[in-house]
Design a protein around this motif. Structure first.
Motif, PDB file in Angstrom:
ATOM      1  N   GLN A  70      -2.036   3.712 -13.242  1.00  0.00           N
ATOM      2  CA  GLN A  70      -1.365   3.738 -11.943  1.00  0.00           C
ATOM      3  C   GLN A  70      -1.896   2.628 -11.042  1.00  0.00           C
ATOM      4  OE1 GLN A  70       1.087   5.497 -10.576  1.00  0.00           O
ATOM      5  NE2 GLN A  70       1.486   6.732 -12.374  1.00  0.00           N
ATOM      6  N   SER A 121       1.943   6.314 -17.029  1.00  0.00           N
ATOM      7  CA  SER A 121       1.680   5.731 -15.709  1.00  0.00           C
ATOM      8  C   SER A 121       2.666   4.622 -15.358  1.00  0.00           C
ATOM      9  CB  SER A 121       0.256   5.175 -15.658  1.00  0.00           C
ATOM     10  OG  SER A 121       0.141   3.942 -16.353  1.00  0.00           O
ATOM     11  N   GLY A 378       0.534   3.512  -6.305  1.00  0.00           N
ATOM     12  CA  GLY A 378      -0.331   3.428  -7.471  1.00  0.00           C
ATOM     13  C   GLY A 378      -1.781   3.744  -7.150  1.00  0.00           C
TER      14      GLY A 378
END
Length: 431
Positions: A70, A121, A378
């Motif tokens: 992320q 992710s 993120g």
């Protein structure tokens, strides 16, 4: 409206809804290739002779890789193109699940599940970046909340997909949970590729203009800053913001609390009350239902009541969540009326914890806008999944050494701590 004629706005709005629903459903079923592990955990531990600590290490591999992914993929997708990342995420995760189903070595499985975490992710933050292209500032709490609600419903889909797999392919045991669950997101991906459009320019429209002067000014300033200071500047921008760092801590605790419940509650029913795995999964179903509804309702309410500072919603949700989790262990699901209370408390806990999580993505789009909302999302999701990774091995250890009281008592305390963090950051607004 938003710089469009009436006719163009109707077209823009229709495609905005189309993308929102297609991405939401796709992300919902992507959970079938992530949470199938925790839902099949009791069968795997029995069949492979694992302890709870062993299982915690395996689930933690996904969380660590997902969190790191992320942090990296949010900004990387903005540079390379977020649409490519969403598609690659589904294809690679499905392939990893199929390969995982043929393994028996915990080391090999941990590596594969870590890879699955990284591939997973690649979907959420790029998807949020695309959503900001279709949903202007005053509507983003609703849009991110709805998309995130489907991730809550995805936990329901994951439970049902594993229960279905055990029903139709019982001879394969736990392996069926990875083979059958992988089929669902692959089917939805086909519809996504056919009908979704990832930018207004793909349908012949210009990008929208923010009606709110403060939001429009912020986006212009962010564009100039990135152009002047380089492609990695968004990291410095968000990490030097005091209120953003408050949200980072809140995201860490929500990840710990959310997966502390999702990972271990099904096993709680099986382990403590000696019921079947399927009954344990169904007994925990109210938790993800509450999660899906909470993250739909609360971020939408913040659009209306506190769009420039969403922390009051965090404070209220955290306090209610702490009370519901703290009350959970006082009840015995074997008693009919108390089982109904258990279900209600799980629903409330899921509603409140995931409402906080969903509100974080609305905040991420506030601070990053269309310029770098994937970066801000993120970083927050990285923090959330560091919390998820920590709970995997900590709670696995605590359950082996102390017992279930340690899990739920600590989760209640952590929710109360989120309320404290919300109060600390409430004074400063984004805009």
């Amino acid at each position: 409206m938003f710089g469009y004629s009436e006719q163009d706005y109707r077209r823009f709005h229709a495609f905005a809804w189309r993308y929102l629903m297609l991405f939401s459903v796709l992300y919902c079923f992507l959970y079938c290739t992530r949470l199938n592990l925790s839902n099949a955990g009791a069968v795997m531990m029995k069949g492979l002779g694992w302890s709870k600590a062993d299982f915690g290490i395996l689930t933690g591999a996904l969380f660590w890789a997902y969190g790191i992914g992320q942090f990296v993929n949010g900004r990387l997708s903005e540079i390379v193109g977020p649409a490519k990342f969403v598609v690659a995420s589904v294809v690679l995760s499905v392939a990893t699940n199929v390969l995982f189903s043929f393994q028996s070595s915990i080391i090999v499985m941990a590596v594969l599940w870590g890879l699955n975490g990284y591939f997973q992710s690649m979907a959420w933050t790029p998807g949020v970046a695309i959503l900001t292209k279709w949903w202007p500032g005053p509507t983003r709490g609703f849009a991110t909340g709805l998309a995130h609600a489907f991730s809550g419903f995805g936990q329901v889909a994951a439970i049902l997909s594993v229960a279905f797999a055990f029903k139709v392919l019982p001879s394969l045991g736990w392996r069926s949970a990875f083979l059958i669950s992988a089929a669902f997101p692959l089917v939805v991906l086909i519809a996504y590729l056919v009908w979704a459009r990832t930018s207004p320019t793909q349908i012949g429209l210009v990008e929208y203009v923010e009606d709110d002067p403060a939001r429009a000014r912020l986006e212009t300033e962010l564009q100039v800053l990135v152009k002047q200071r380089g492609k990695l500047y968004p990291y410095k921008y968000v990490l030097s913001n005091r209120q953003f760092m408050i949200w980072v801590i809140i995201a860490f605790i929500t990840g710990l609390a959310r997966y502390g419940l999702v990972t271990w509650v099904p096993l709680y029913f099986v382990d403590r009350f000696n019921i079947s795995v399927t009954s344990g999964l169904m007994g925990s179903l109210s938790l993800p239902v509450g999660m899906g509804i909470g993250t739909l309702v609360v971020p939408w309410l913040t659009d209306k009541w506190c769009p420039n500072n969403r922390l009051p919603a965090v404070i209220a949700s955290a306090l209610i969540g702490a009370a519901s989790i703290g009350s959970f262990l006082l009840l015995n699901p074997r008693v009919g009326w108390q089982m109904a209370c258990v279900q209600a408390l799980l629903f409330i806990a899921g509603f409140c914890i995931y409402a906080i999580n969903g509100t974080a993505w609305a905040y991420a789009t506030d601070i990053g806008g269309r310029v770098f909302s994937a970066t801000s999302s993120g970083v927050l999701n990285f923090s959330a999944y560091m919390g998820a990774a920590v709970q995997s091995f900590v709670y696995g250890f605590l359950l082996d050494k102390i017992g279930w009281m340690s899990v739920f008592a600590s989760l209640a305390v952590l929710c109360a701590l989120m309320a404290v963090m919300g109060i600390m950051g409430k004074k400063k607004s984004v805009l």
